[in-house]
Design a protein around this motif. Structure first.
Motif, PDB file in Angstrom:
ATOM      1  N   ILE A  21      10.582  15.391  -8.201  1.00 45.90           N
ATOM      2  CA  ILE A  21      10.111  14.650  -7.089  1.00 45.90           C
ATOM      3  C   ILE A  21       8.784  15.024  -6.634  1.00 45.90           C
ATOM      4  O   ILE A  21       7.934  14.174  -6.498  1.00 45.90           O
ATOM      5  N   GLU A  22       8.591  16.329  -6.415  1.00 47.21           N
ATOM      6  CA  GLU A  22       7.449  16.743  -5.780  1.00 47.21           C
ATOM      7  C   GLU A  22       6.024  16.234  -6.605  1.00 47.21           C
ATOM      8  O   GLU A  22       5.077  15.836  -6.133  1.00 47.21           O
ATOM      9  N   ALA A  23       6.281  16.259  -7.936  1.00 49.38           N
ATOM     10  CA  ALA A  23       4.886  15.860  -8.652  1.00 49.38           C
ATOM     11  C   ALA A  23       4.727  14.296  -8.287  1.00 49.38           C
ATOM     12  O   ALA A  23       3.437  13.899  -8.645  1.00 49.38           O
ATOM     13  N   ALA A  24       5.870  13.600  -8.041  1.00 51.44           N
ATOM     14  CA  ALA A  24       5.579  12.160  -7.901  1.00 51.44           C
ATOM     15  C   ALA A  24       4.774  11.687  -6.390  1.00 51.44           C
ATOM     16  O   ALA A  24       4.736  10.560  -6.162  1.00 51.44           O
ATOM     17  N   ILE A  25       4.997  13.019  -5.402  1.00 48.35           N
ATOM     18  CA  ILE A  25       4.587  12.402  -4.021  1.00 48.35           C
ATOM     19  C   ILE A  25       3.159  12.488  -4.309  1.00 48.35           C
ATOM     20  O   ILE A  25       2.348  13.327  -4.623  1.00 48.35           O
ATOM     21  N   THR A  26       2.696  11.248  -3.415  1.00 42.13           N
ATOM     22  CA  THR A  26       1.093  11.114  -3.187  1.00 42.13           C
ATOM     23  C   THR A  26       0.726  10.819  -1.767  1.00 42.13           C
ATOM     24  O   THR A  26       2.025  10.615  -0.865  1.00 42.13           O
ATOM     25  N   PRO A  27      -0.368  10.605  -1.277  1.00 40.95           N
ATOM     26  CA  PRO A  27      -0.513  10.605   0.243  1.00 40.95           C
ATOM     27  C   PRO A  27      -0.098   9.143   0.528  1.00 40.95           C
ATOM     28  O   PRO A  27       0.256   9.005   1.693  1.00 40.95           O
ATOM     29  N   ARG A  28       0.378   8.182  -0.428  1.00 39.27           N
ATOM     30  CA  ARG A  28       0.764   6.800  -0.154  1.00 39.27           C
ATOM     31  C   ARG A  28       2.258   6.930  -0.193  1.00 39.27           C
ATOM     32  O   ARG A  28       3.081   6.035   0.387  1.00 39.27           O
ATOM     33  N   THR A  29       3.204   8.040  -0.268  1.00 46.09           N
ATOM     34  CA  THR A  29       4.529   8.230  -0.374  1.00 46.09           C
ATOM     35  C   THR A  29       5.106   7.791   0.936  1.00 46.09           C
ATOM     36  O   THR A  29       4.778   8.609   1.817  1.00 46.09           O
TER      37      THR A  29
ATOM     38  N   ARG B  54       5.198  -0.261  -3.768  1.00 48.24           N
ATOM     39  CA  ARG B  54       5.643   0.263  -5.200  1.00 48.24           C
ATOM     40  C   ARG B  54       6.374   1.158  -5.415  1.00 48.24           C
ATOM     41  O   ARG B  54       6.345   2.129  -4.742  1.00 48.24           O
ATOM     42  N   PRO B  55       7.471   0.844  -6.146  1.00 50.24           N
ATOM     43  CA  PRO B  55       8.488   1.729  -6.689  1.00 50.24           C
ATOM     44  C   PRO B  55       7.829   2.875  -7.524  1.00 50.24           C
ATOM     45  O   PRO B  55       6.985   2.410  -8.566  1.00 50.24           O
ATOM     46  N   VAL B  56       8.014   4.138  -7.263  1.00 45.60           N
ATOM     47  CA  VAL B  56       7.778   5.219  -8.228  1.00 45.60           C
ATOM     48  C   VAL B  56       8.894   5.783  -8.861  1.00 45.60           C
ATOM     49  O   VAL B  56       9.591   6.445  -7.987  1.00 45.60           O
ATOM     50  N   PRO B  57       9.345   5.677 -10.302  1.00 43.67           N
ATOM     51  CA  PRO B  57      10.241   6.288 -10.923  1.00 43.67           C
ATOM     52  C   PRO B  57      10.142   7.542 -11.162  1.00 43.67           C
ATOM     53  O   PRO B  57       9.127   8.118 -11.401  1.00 43.67           O
ATOM     54  N   VAL B  58      11.316   8.452 -10.705  1.00 42.61           N
ATOM     55  CA  VAL B  58      11.455   9.842 -11.063  1.00 42.61           C
ATOM     56  C   VAL B  58      12.492  10.036 -12.121  1.00 42.61           C
ATOM     57  O   VAL B  58      13.624   9.319 -11.654  1.00 42.61           O
ATOM     58  N   GLU B  59      12.280  10.631 -13.152  1.00 48.53           N
ATOM     59  CA  GLU B  59      13.519  10.772 -13.971  1.00 48.53           C
ATOM     60  C   GLU B  59      14.648  11.592 -13.578  1.00 48.53           C
ATOM     61  O   GLU B  59      14.685  12.485 -12.585  1.00 48.53           O
ATOM     62  N   PRO B  60      15.728  11.485 -14.264  1.00 48.60           N
ATOM     63  CA  PRO B  60      16.935  12.139 -13.914  1.00 48.60           C
ATOM     64  C   PRO B  60      17.089  13.532 -14.238  1.00 48.60           C
ATOM     65  O   PRO B  60      16.428  13.917 -15.057  1.00 48.60           O
TER      66      PRO B  60
ATOM     67  N   GLY C  16       0.789  -1.387   0.074  1.00 46.11           N
ATOM     68  CA  GLY C  16       0.165  -0.111  -0.010  1.00 46.11           C
ATOM     69  C   GLY C  16       0.742   1.248   0.028  1.00 46.11           C
ATOM     70  O   GLY C  16       0.309   2.459  -0.133  1.00 46.11           O
ATOM     71  N   ASP C  17       2.285   1.179   0.169  1.00 44.07           N
ATOM     72  CA  ASP C  17       3.044   2.236   0.182  1.00 44.07           C
ATOM     73  C   ASP C  17       3.645   2.493  -1.164  1.00 44.07           C
ATOM     74  O   ASP C  17       3.963   1.472  -1.735  1.00 44.07           O
ATOM     75  N   GLU C  18       4.261   4.024  -0.991  1.00 40.38           N
ATOM     76  CA  GLU C  18       4.911   4.049  -2.564  1.00 40.38           C
ATOM     77  C   GLU C  18       6.412   4.826  -2.086  1.00 40.38           C
ATOM     78  O   GLU C  18       6.294   5.221  -1.080  1.00 40.38           O
ATOM     79  N   VAL C  19       7.346   4.241  -2.784  1.00 41.02           N
ATOM     80  CA  VAL C  19       8.570   4.700  -2.633  1.00 41.02           C
ATOM     81  C   VAL C  19       9.241   5.391  -4.204  1.00 41.02           C
ATOM     82  O   VAL C  19       9.100   4.629  -4.722  1.00 41.02           O
ATOM     83  N   ILE C  20       9.495   6.424  -3.626  1.00 36.73           N
ATOM     84  CA  ILE C  20      10.182   7.313  -5.104  1.00 36.73           C
ATOM     85  C   ILE C  20      11.576   6.754  -4.985  1.00 36.73           C
ATOM     86  O   ILE C  20      12.486   6.878  -4.222  1.00 36.73           O
ATOM     87  N   VAL C  21      11.856   6.435  -6.435  1.00 33.26           N
ATOM     88  CA  VAL C  21      13.308   5.923  -6.706  1.00 33.26           C
ATOM     89  C   VAL C  21      13.716   6.620  -8.170  1.00 33.26           C
ATOM     90  O   VAL C  21      13.054   6.824  -8.857  1.00 33.26           O
TER      91      VAL C  21
ATOM     92  N   TRP D  75      14.946  -0.566  -7.044  1.00 36.40           N
ATOM     93  CA  TRP D  75      13.449  -0.845  -7.390  1.00 36.40           C
ATOM     94  C   TRP D  75      13.118  -2.537  -6.547  1.00 36.40           C
ATOM     95  O   TRP D  75      12.134  -2.370  -6.147  1.00 36.40           O
ATOM     96  N   LEU D  76      14.173  -3.190  -6.823  1.00 34.19           N
ATOM     97  CA  LEU D  76      13.739  -4.637  -6.007  1.00 34.19           C
ATOM     98  C   LEU D  76      13.703  -4.610  -4.773  1.00 34.19           C
ATOM     99  O   LEU D  76      12.700  -5.188  -4.106  1.00 34.19           O
ATOM    100  N   ALA D  77      14.373  -3.697  -3.834  1.00 32.70           N
ATOM    101  CA  ALA D  77      14.225  -3.466  -2.587  1.00 32.70           C
ATOM    102  C   ALA D  77      12.789  -2.962  -1.998  1.00 32.70           C
ATOM    103  O   ALA D  77      12.308  -3.428  -1.181  1.00 32.70           O
ATOM    104  N   VAL D  78      12.380  -1.905  -2.875  1.00 37.09           N
ATOM    105  CA  VAL D  78      10.735  -1.618  -2.692  1.00 37.09           C
ATOM    106  C   VAL D  78       9.874  -2.701  -2.894  1.00 37.09           C
ATOM    107  O   VAL D  78       9.018  -2.946  -2.030  1.00 37.09           O
ATOM    108  N   SER D  79      10.182  -3.411  -4.180  1.00 37.55           N
ATOM    109  CA  SER D  79       8.914  -4.391  -4.282  1.00 37.55           C
ATOM    110  C   SER D  79       9.045  -5.575  -3.282  1.00 37.55           C
ATOM    111  O   SER D  79       8.114  -6.216  -2.989  1.00 37.55           O
TER     112      SER D  79
END
Ligand SMILES: Cc1ncc(COP(=O)(O)O)c(C=O)c1O
Length: 142
Positions: free
Chosen positions: A120-128, A102-108, A79-84, A93-97
């Motif tokens: 990063i900010e745009a990828a943050i949700t209540p589940r982050t 759920r891993p949430v990718p953010v571009e470099p 139920g949680d999300e982690v930004i990677v 990615w595998l550590a999160v899964s």
């Protein structure tokens, strides 16, 4: 066919200065016959904790386990999300899964190839629950 390879990383040169210490440590472990945990790992945990200025250090098998166990210890799970970073090594990615999240990718940032803080900010949700930055590329903006 001749292969022209650009030298990337010379680990032999980097480790040359540690050769005697590493050989002695390897010889000590080999002679002890104690290859899992034991006095050597306990000594490493104590010395690395002191080096980091922290109370505890727990030796684990590899980097993937270290990341997975750290996330689980933080309570990250289903139920949680982690930004990677989207361009990180697969272990991030595998550590999160493996932790069930759920891993949430953010571009470099194209100047550094590290995760782009501005995205990063745009990828943050209540589940982050966490942001897992990786300084794999190590470069700085010029
Ligand atoms: C950025 C990063 N994280 C995690 C790992 C995983 O380490 P290990 O191979 O010890 O599981 C690696 C390995 O190269 C890595 O480059």
């Amino acid at each position: 066919m001749e292969l022209n390879v650009i030298p990337f990383l010379d680990l032999q040169a980097i480790n040359a200065q540690y050769r005697e210490a590493l050989t002695a440590a390897f010889d000590r472990v080999l002679r002890s016959g104690w290859y899992i945990l034991g006095d050597e790992v306990t000594a490493f945990e104590r010395e690395f904790a002191a080096y980091c200025g922290t109370k505890h250090c727990v030796g684990v098998a590899n980097g993937l386990d270290a990341l997975t166990l750290s996330l689980i210890a933080m309570g990250v799970g289903p139920g949680d999300e982690v930004i990677v970073p989207s361009n990180t090594y697969i272990a991030t990615w595998l550590a999160v899964s493996h932790a069930g999240a759920r891993p949430v990718p953010v571009e470099p940032d194209l100047r550094t190839y590290n995760i782009d803080p501005a995205r990063i900010e745009a990828a943050i949700t209540p589940r982050t629950r966490a942001i897992l930055p990786v300084h794999l590329m190590g470069s700085r903006p010029t």
